[in-house]
Structures are given as C-alpha cells and as structure tokens.
Design a protein around this motif. Structure first.
Motif, PDB file in Angstrom:
ATOM      1  N   MET A   1       0.827  -1.210   0.000  1.00  0.00           N
ATOM      2  CA  MET A   1       0.000   0.000   0.000  1.00  0.00           C
ATOM      3  C   MET A   1       0.860   1.259   0.000  1.00  0.00           C
ATOM      4  O   MET A   1       0.520   2.267  -0.628  1.00  0.00           O
ATOM      5  N   SER A   2       2.000   1.211   0.686  1.00  0.00           N
ATOM      6  CA  SER A   2       2.909   2.353   0.706  1.00  0.00           C
ATOM      7  C   SER A   2       3.501   2.606  -0.673  1.00  0.00           C
ATOM      8  O   SER A   2       3.603   3.757  -1.120  1.00  0.00           O
ATOM      9  N   ALA A   3       3.898   1.535  -1.362  1.00  0.00           N
ATOM     10  CA  ALA A   3       4.491   1.674  -2.695  1.00  0.00           C
ATOM     11  C   ALA A   3       3.498   2.290  -3.676  1.00  0.00           C
ATOM     12  O   ALA A   3       3.859   3.136  -4.502  1.00  0.00           O
ATOM     13  N   ILE A   4       2.238   1.891  -3.583  1.00  0.00           N
ATOM     14  CA  ILE A   4       1.220   2.432  -4.491  1.00  0.00           C
ATOM     15  C   ILE A   4       0.969   3.909  -4.199  1.00  0.00           C
ATOM     16  O   ILE A   4       0.898   4.735  -5.113  1.00  0.00           O
ATOM     17  N   ALA A   5       0.849   4.267  -2.912  1.00  0.00           N
ATOM     18  CA  ALA A   5       0.603   5.668  -2.558  1.00  0.00           C
ATOM     19  C   ALA A   5       1.776   6.559  -2.951  1.00  0.00           C
ATOM     20  O   ALA A   5       1.583   7.674  -3.456  1.00  0.00           O
ATOM     21  N   CYS A   6       2.998   6.074  -2.725  1.00  0.00           N
ATOM     22  CA  CYS A   6       4.175   6.873  -3.093  1.00  0.00           C
ATOM     23  C   CYS A   6       4.257   7.044  -4.605  1.00  0.00           C
ATOM     24  O   CYS A   6       4.435   8.150  -5.103  1.00  0.00           O
ATOM     25  N   GLY A   7       4.124   5.946  -5.350  1.00  0.00           N
ATOM     26  CA  GLY A   7       4.171   6.033  -6.808  1.00  0.00           C
ATOM     27  C   GLY A   7       3.066   6.904  -7.361  1.00  0.00           C
ATOM     28  O   GLY A   7       3.258   7.616  -8.349  1.00  0.00           O
ATOM     29  N   GLY A   8       1.904   6.865  -6.707  1.00  0.00           N
ATOM     30  CA  GLY A   8       0.763   7.636  -7.184  1.00  0.00           C
ATOM     31  C   GLY A   8       0.685   9.044  -6.646  1.00  0.00           C
ATOM     32  O   GLY A   8      -0.294   9.753  -6.916  1.00  0.00           O
ATOM     33  N   SER A   9       1.707   9.479  -5.870  1.00  0.00           N
ATOM     34  CA  SER A   9       1.766  10.841  -5.300  1.00  0.00           C
ATOM     35  C   SER A   9       0.545  11.161  -4.442  1.00  0.00           C
ATOM     36  O   SER A   9       0.126  12.322  -4.347  1.00  0.00           O
ATOM     37  N   GLY A  10      -0.020  10.122  -3.797  1.00  0.00           N
ATOM     38  CA  GLY A  10      -1.181  10.343  -2.949  1.00  0.00           C
ATOM     39  C   GLY A  10      -0.856  10.185  -1.481  1.00  0.00           C
ATOM     40  O   GLY A  10       0.303  10.141  -1.078  1.00  0.00           O
ATOM     41  N   ASN A  11      -1.898  10.088  -0.669  1.00  0.00           N
ATOM     42  CA  ASN A  11      -1.753   9.914   0.768  1.00  0.00           C
ATOM     43  C   ASN A  11      -1.728   8.428   1.118  1.00  0.00           C
ATOM     44  O   ASN A  11      -2.442   7.628   0.517  1.00  0.00           O
ATOM     45  N   GLU A  12      -0.922   8.080   2.107  1.00  0.00           N
ATOM     46  CA  GLU A  12      -0.902   6.730   2.655  1.00  0.00           C
ATOM     47  C   GLU A  12      -1.597   6.782   4.014  1.00  0.00           C
ATOM     48  O   GLU A  12      -1.116   7.434   4.935  1.00  0.00           O
ATOM     49  N   LEU A  13      -2.744   6.098   4.128  1.00  0.00           N
ATOM     50  CA  LEU A  13      -3.573   6.173   5.317  1.00  0.00           C
ATOM     51  C   LEU A  13      -3.672   4.804   5.981  1.00  0.00           C
ATOM     52  O   LEU A  13      -3.599   3.768   5.318  1.00  0.00           O
ATOM     53  N   PHE A  14      -3.870   4.818   7.299  1.00  0.00           N
ATOM     54  CA  PHE A  14      -3.986   3.594   8.085  1.00  0.00           C
ATOM     55  C   PHE A  14      -5.102   3.770   9.098  1.00  0.00           C
ATOM     56  O   PHE A  14      -5.104   4.737   9.867  1.00  0.00           O
ATOM     57  N   ALA A  15      -6.070   2.856   9.076  1.00  0.00           N
ATOM     58  CA  ALA A  15      -7.181   2.892  10.022  1.00  0.00           C
ATOM     59  C   ALA A  15      -7.339   1.521  10.646  1.00  0.00           C
ATOM     60  O   ALA A  15      -7.521   0.530   9.931  1.00  0.00           O
ATOM     61  N   GLU A  16      -7.290   1.472  11.967  1.00  0.00           N
ATOM     62  CA  GLU A  16      -7.444   0.189  12.643  1.00  0.00           C
ATOM     63  C   GLU A  16      -8.914  -0.145  12.879  1.00  0.00           C
ATOM     64  O   GLU A  16      -9.301  -1.308  12.895  1.00  0.00           O
ATOM     65  N   GLU A  17      -9.754   0.887  13.039  1.00  0.00           N
ATOM     66  CA  GLU A  17     -11.164   0.684  13.357  1.00  0.00           C
ATOM     67  C   GLU A  17     -12.050   1.302  12.278  1.00  0.00           C
ATOM     68  O   GLU A  17     -11.646   2.236  11.584  1.00  0.00           O
ATOM     69  N   PRO A  18     -13.312   0.785  12.141  1.00  0.00           N
ATOM     70  CA  PRO A  18     -14.224   1.320  11.127  1.00  0.00           C
ATOM     71  C   PRO A  18     -14.472   2.822  11.245  1.00  0.00           C
ATOM     72  O   PRO A  18     -14.529   3.520  10.226  1.00  0.00           O
ATOM     73  N   ASP A  19     -14.623   3.335  12.475  1.00  0.00           N
ATOM     74  CA  ASP A  19     -14.887   4.769  12.621  1.00  0.00           C
ATOM     75  C   ASP A  19     -13.717   5.606  12.105  1.00  0.00           C
ATOM     76  O   ASP A  19     -13.922   6.656  11.477  1.00  0.00           O
TER      77      ASP A  19
END
Length: 427
Positions: A185-203
């Motif tokens: 997921m990090s490689a895709i976000a970096c290559g795509g110049s976007g944000n890398e996000l992480f959520a442990e819970e649905p909220d």
C-alpha cells in the motif's frame, strides 16, 4: 504558488569539496473568492470486498462512501470498483446525476472471496482514465488484506501507480485493520503521489475517507513537479524526501502531486559539489517548478536558479550553517529511519527495528537544543511518535507499529508540511 529556496551555506571554500543542502518551501494558492467556483472533480474508489471485510469493516466502508457521495456535486465524476478474486464495476465512473441510485448500489455490496488487489486497482485506473478530464482524477484504494492473487509485488504496483500519475491520476491508499500489506500500500501511494492512510477501526476509516474527499475538493493546484537541472561541476544531487523521482534528458524530475488550498510543503535537496577552482558566484543548479492552477486550468512554470559564493578557505570557515535547513535535514533523516524500521517490522525483525527507532531518538535528542523555535513543535511531535513506536515494538504490537511507522513517515516526508488528519493519530 509561492516558492522559496534556502541554502544551508551560501559560501563554499575555494578548491574544496562541499555538500550543500537546499530547503524548498512551497505555498499553494488560496481557494477562489467565490465558494461556488470549483472545477469538477473525479473520484474513483477501489474497494476490497474480500471475506476478511465481513461485518463492521464492509459496513463502515459503505457508510463512509455513501457519505462522500453526498459531499460531491452532481457534476463531479464518481466511480466504484469492488474486488475480491473477481472484479465488479459497482458504479460506472461518471457524473453523479442520480445519487440515490449510486447509494443503493453501494448499500448492496457484501464481502466474499479472496484478494486480487491488482485486478481491482487496474480496473479502477481504467475507469478513472475513461472519465478524467483536464483536472485529472483521484483513485482511493481501500483494502484490509494481503494481496494473494494477481500482481503482488510492491515495486510493480508502485510503478503502475507512477505511470498513472504521469497521466494526472493520483492514487491514495487506505489500509484497513492490522492484516494488510503496508509495503504494498505504501508503494502504491508513493508512486501515485497520494496519501498513505492507516485505520485500525471502522470509525477511523470512515473519518479518513471523509478527509480524503475534503482534500480532493479543496485542491487549488495539480500535476505539480520539480525539474532539477544541475550545473556541470556538480557531481550528484539527492532528493531527501520520499517522493517519486525519475531521470530525464533535462535532469531529475520530482513529482509533487496535488496541493490543497493554502497548503505548505517542504522539499529538501542535497548537492555533492566537487572543488570549484574559481572565486566568485557559481551556479550549482536551476529548479523548474510546473503546476496547473485550479479552477482555471492555467499551467504555470517558475525557474529558480541556485547560486553559491566561492570564497577563500578562511572566509568559508567563518560561515554559519542555516539552523532551519540543518534541522530539516535531521527531521527527514528521522523519517528515513522510521521507513527502515517499518521494513524490519514487516519482515519479522523487531530487534533491528527497535535499533533504528532508538538511534532516531538519540539523533532527535541531540538536535533539539539547537533547533529553531518554529520547528520545536514538529520535533516534539516526532519525539512522541518515536516513543509510541518504541512502546508498540517492545510490547509485541508489530503489525500496528509497522503500519503506523510507514504512514507517519509518508506524511512527514513525501507530504512534508501537509497537516495529517487528526483521525490518523495513534490511540
């Protein structure tokens, strides 16, 4: 866009090898005065619907997607691709002329099957490219699992994202829970110049999805890039931030991506300059910034030359390095340490990860006493993040530490200066 560049040293010694650091600060344009003026946006969501998403995860994602549909204008393009071991175009990308039909389609999704992430992502890119106009598109990839079918190599998928980015399609990723592959997921976000996000819970996931849409709708600059053309006497240049970089015939091309209204960013470069044999002003590089301003879709190009003054050795010895630039260099080296720590954690080497974290804490402690006052808040926050990572690693929370470290480094390096959503802070 307001652009400034600051050298850590404005003088170098005659006939002496030098390494120079340059801090570039960029401030995006403000939003148009009229709130009704906004270029139509394109958002393509690629949603993991594999069996591991059953229950609260898929329900939370659907609720967040229904909420974001309400935020978009009817003229905005929206599409949804859902994937497991099969790919389904749940909502064909296009204008949101019938929001109720789109929300019904989202509501009918259920979890099933395994995880062919690459097939879903590639189909999402196709949909985004089909409707993206002059303002480009944003793809938001949401997944909670390890890709176990199709293309699973992070470098290949990152390369696909980078290729799409050259066509003005940005990719952000949201890793859901503790079971996804943060390296991918990090490689895709970096290559795509976007944000890398992480959520442990649905909220948390729902809040981050909403934040991503808010960012998309507040963009005032897109397709921003920096072309670095070095002078013949410069041996090498290095981009310290974690940004997509390619070599072209004209120099080193750095992709900066999109900017939110009034957003500030920082980029740091280092130059390896061999001994210069002549006194006086010497150009070491020219920096060419290009971006498209919204909503008018006007392309701008600004060139900033970088010069250094070559002086006798005794005069150069009296030079005082710029503390802001030097502190920024340390700060970005801390992000590199966290990226390495995340890699160690992902590969099952927590002891090596903890060594990286402890070394980073020591470097931070050494820097704090001489840091400029305006950077001390950033350094204090960094100290808290490193303490959190050390605690999680020592207590065996390896997956959480790996994912948080990766996301935190991505924001503070690739998007240095962008304010991270509060919902992505550690608990």
């Amino acid at each position: 866009m307001h652009i400034s560049a600051h050298l850590d040293l404005d003088v170098v010694a005659l006939e002496t090898d030098s390494e120079l650091a340059v801090l570039i600060e960029l401030a995006a344009p403000s939003a148009p005065a009229s709130a009704t003026v906004r270029a139509a946006s394109t958002l393509q969501v690629v949603l993991d619907r594999s069996g591991s998403m059953t229950g609260a995860r898929i329900d939370g994602a659907k609720a967040a997607l229904i909420g974001l549909v309400d935020k978009l204008d009817p003229s905005d393009n929206f599409g949804l691709v859902a994937f497991d071991d099969r790919v389904e175009v749940t909502v064909a990308a296009g204008p949101l002329t019938d929001k109720e039909a789109v929300k019904r389609a989202i509501g009918q999704l259920s979890a099933r099957g395994s995880t062919d992430l690459s097939a879903g992502y590639l189909r999402g890119l196709q949909e985004a490219g089909r409707v993206a106009g002059a303002t480009g598109a944003t793809v938001l990839l949401i997944s909670d699992g390890h890709a176990n079918a199709g293309v699973t190599d992070p470098d290949r998928l990152g390369g696909i994202a980078a290729k799409a980015n050259t066509d003005n399609i940005t990719t952000s990723t949201l890793g859901y829970g503790l079971g996804y592959d943060e390296r991918l997921m990090s490689a895709i976000a970096c290559g795509g110049s976007g944000n890398e996000l992480f959520a442990e819970e649905p909220d948390t996931a729902g809040a981050l999805i909403a934040d991503e849409v808010d960012g998309l709708l507040s963009q005032t600059a897109q397709a921003a890039s920096l072309l670095i053309n070095v002078a013949p006497q410069v041996r090498a240049v290095h981009v310290v931030n974690d940004l997509p970089v390619t070599t072209s015939n004209d120099g080193l091309l750095v992709e900066l991506g999109s900017f939110y209204a009034d957003e500030t960013r920082k980029v740091l470069l280092t130059f390896d300059v061999p001994a210069i044999a002549a006194l006086g002003l010497a150009q070491i590089a020219s920096l060419r910034f290009t971006w498209v301003e919204l909503p008018g879709l006007t392309q701008h190009t600004v060139t900033v030359p970088l010069h250094v003054n070559v002086v006798p050795g005794d005069q150069a010895a009296e030079g005082i390095p710029d503390p802001t630039v030097r502190t920024e260099l340390v700060y970005l080296h801390l992000q590199q340490a966290k990226r390495r720590a995340s890699g160690h954690l992902s590969s099952g080497a927590p002891t090596a990860a903890l060594t990286e974290i402890r070394n980073a804490q020591a470097a931070l402690a050494e820097t704090l006493p001489t840091a400029p006052p305006h950077l001390r808040e950033d350094l204090a926050e960094e100290a808290a993040a490193l303490a959190y990572l050390a605690d999680q690693t020592e207590n065996g929370m390896i997956a959480r530490a790996a994912k948080y470290s990766s996301m935190d480094a991505a924001y503070k390096s690739g998007k240095r200066g962008r304010v991270r959503p509060p919902s992505s802070e550690p608990n």
